[in-house]
Write a protein that holds these residues in place. Structure first.
Motif, PDB file in Angstrom:
ATOM      1  N   SER A   1     -76.918 -12.630  38.627  1.00 53.52           N
ATOM      2  CA  SER A   1     -77.286 -11.244  38.941  1.00 53.52           C
ATOM      3  C   SER A   1     -77.682 -10.450  37.704  1.00 53.52           C
ATOM      4  N   VAL A   2     -77.173 -10.863  36.532  1.00 56.17           N
ATOM      5  CA  VAL A   2     -77.532 -10.166  35.293  1.00 56.17           C
ATOM      6  C   VAL A   2     -78.486 -11.021  34.440  1.00 56.17           C
ATOM      7  N   GLU A   3     -79.069 -12.037  35.065  1.00 58.45           N
ATOM      8  CA  GLU A   3     -80.134 -12.846  34.475  1.00 58.45           C
ATOM      9  C   GLU A   3     -79.697 -13.592  33.210  1.00 58.45           C
ATOM     10  N   ILE A   4     -78.447 -14.045  33.212  1.00 54.17           N
ATOM     11  CA  ILE A   4     -77.951 -14.880  32.123  1.00 54.17           C
ATOM     12  C   ILE A   4     -78.039 -16.351  32.509  1.00 54.17           C
ATOM     13  N   VAL A   5     -77.858 -16.623  33.780  1.00 54.40           N
ATOM     14  CA  VAL A   5     -77.943 -17.993  34.323  1.00 54.40           C
ATOM     15  C   VAL A   5     -78.998 -18.007  35.421  1.00 54.40           C
ATOM     16  N   LYS A   6     -79.668 -19.137  35.544  1.00 59.93           N
ATOM     17  CA  LYS A   6     -80.631 -19.309  36.633  1.00 59.93           C
ATOM     18  C   LYS A   6     -80.369 -20.629  37.345  1.00 59.93           C
ATOM     19  N   LYS A   7     -80.710 -20.652  38.620  1.00 64.28           N
ATOM     20  CA  LYS A   7     -80.599 -21.888  39.401  1.00 64.28           C
ATOM     21  C   LYS A   7     -81.962 -22.556  39.380  1.00 64.28           C
ATOM     22  N   LEU A   8     -82.001 -23.800  38.953  1.00 61.12           N
ATOM     23  CA  LEU A   8     -83.275 -24.489  38.836  1.00 61.12           C
ATOM     24  C   LEU A   8     -83.852 -24.808  40.208  1.00 61.12           C
TER      25      LEU A   8
END
Length: 215
Positions: free
Chosen positions: A181-188
């Motif tokens: 939600s805070v754009e630190i992790v993304k789901k590939l």
């Protein structure tokens, strides 16, 4: 507040691209750039390229020279004094410099809700981070930092994270949801819809990982 808040701050001790390339992205326009640097840390040719570019795009510049931009307190208090005098900047560029110097600039930005510009040379991509989003979670909470570090270490699925962190999968899922939600992790992307889902750090996540090692 001077300059009607149309200035920005950048740390400079590497190639000029770290400051130049973001100007070709969607970062907010500025009239003035204050550049924090070591007097002898950047060669004259690199400095000249940066100055020529800023002259070309019509951005006024000022250099502030420190004894040591790898010193957290020198950078942090310089930025604090500068912002008292000039007001808060439109954005800060925390791409260039030591991890410690970047951490000082980033912490000031987070504290005062200032947008952060991050340029990743390998991907030739500029990220504009809206700090207000980070108020949703405490990104420097050890629970989140440990999750970020484990993803960087290759524990990039919910099962792997559950094992490495020794916590329940449902808790891992909630942490990942917050970090996404805070754009630190993304789901590939998973075109074949094959499980398990793979998670990775964004450019901002890589930045948080880097500065967390210096704090």
């Amino acid at each position: 507040m001077t300059m009607e808040n149309k200035y920005a701050i950048a740390i400079f001790n590497k190639e000029e691209d770290y400051i130049v390339k973001p100007f070709f992205s969607n970062i907010p326009k500025i009239e003035r750039l204050i550049i924090i640097s070591n007097k002898n840390s950047v060669d004259e040719e690199t400095k000249r390229k940066l100055i020529d570019f800023l002259d070309t795009v019509g951005v006024v510049y000022d250099f502030i020279y420190l004894d040591d931009i790898t010193n957290f307190f020198q950078v942090y208090f310089t930025v604090r004094v500068l912002c008292v005098k000039e007001g808060q900047p439109v954005w800060v560029n925390a791409s260039c410099g030591s991890g410690i110097g970047m951490a000082a600039l980033a912490l000031h930005a987070i504290k005062h809700n200032i947008k952060m510009v991050l340029y990743e040379k390998e991907s030739d991509k500029t990220v504009l981070v809206d700090i207000k989003k980070l108020q949703r979670i405490n990104i420097f909470d050890l629970r989140y930092l440990n999750t970020i570090k484990e993803i960087a270490n290759g524990n990039n699925t919910i099962s792997k994270l559950s094992n490495s962190l020794n916590i329940d999968k449902s808790l891992v899922f909630r942490r990942l949801k917050n970090l996404i939600s805070v754009e630190i992790v993304k789901k590939l992307d998973n075109e074949k819809k094959i499980k398990p889902c793979i998670y990775s750090l964004t450019e901002f996540g890589e930045f948080i990982l880097k500065i967390s090692k210096e704090i």
